[in-house]
Design a protein around this motif. Structure first.
Motif: not given
Length: 148
Positions: A98-113
């Protein structure tokens, strides 16, 4: 729904090995998938100074993440532009760890798609140096595993 309980960051109490060999051999990317629902696919990126959840994932799974009020980070996006991003916390499992992690929310939808279109793989986020060091996980390219 995500499991709850003691989410200690000292998760390296056993000899866990998670193979990323199939992904390296098929699409040349080191990927791992969380074992807790929802199963999220992460790119392991030793060049990333932040851990990232892509905005389309965050927006679809709001109930899974805890937004951290008044906490943000500056990030250079995949397109090279600097952006201010909100931060969230996620409790994840990889195998029995189990891990608890902080994430930044990034809009990179075009590149990821585009990556999904080319590879057939849907990537939900990036595990960078903070994840690897906090959890004491080692990327081993000799046997293509993530080790704890």
């Amino acid at each position: 729904e995500m499991a709850t309980g003691d989410w200690s960051s000292d998760v390296c109490s056993s000899d866990l090995k998670i193979s990323f060999a199939p992904y390296i051999h098929n699409i040349c990317l080191p990927l791992i998938i969380s074992s807790s629902k929802p199963n999220l696919c992460f790119l392991i990126d030793t060049g990333s100074t932040l851990d990232i959840i892509f905005s389309y994932v965050y927006e679809e799974l709001l109930h899974v993440f805890s937004k951290i009020p008044m906490k943000s980070s500056m990030i250079m996006g995949i397109d090279g532009d600097r952006k201010i991003t909100s931060q969230i916390e996620a409790n994840l499992m990889f195998e029995d760890k189990r891990v608890s992690e902080l994430f930044s929310v990034l809009d990179a939808n075009k590149a990821i798609m585009q990556i999904e279109k080319e590879s057939g793989i849907q990537i939900h986020g990036i595990l960078g140096i903070p994840f690897l060091t906090q959890n004491k996980w080692i990327l081993d390219f000799s046997d293509l595993t993530l080790q704890c």
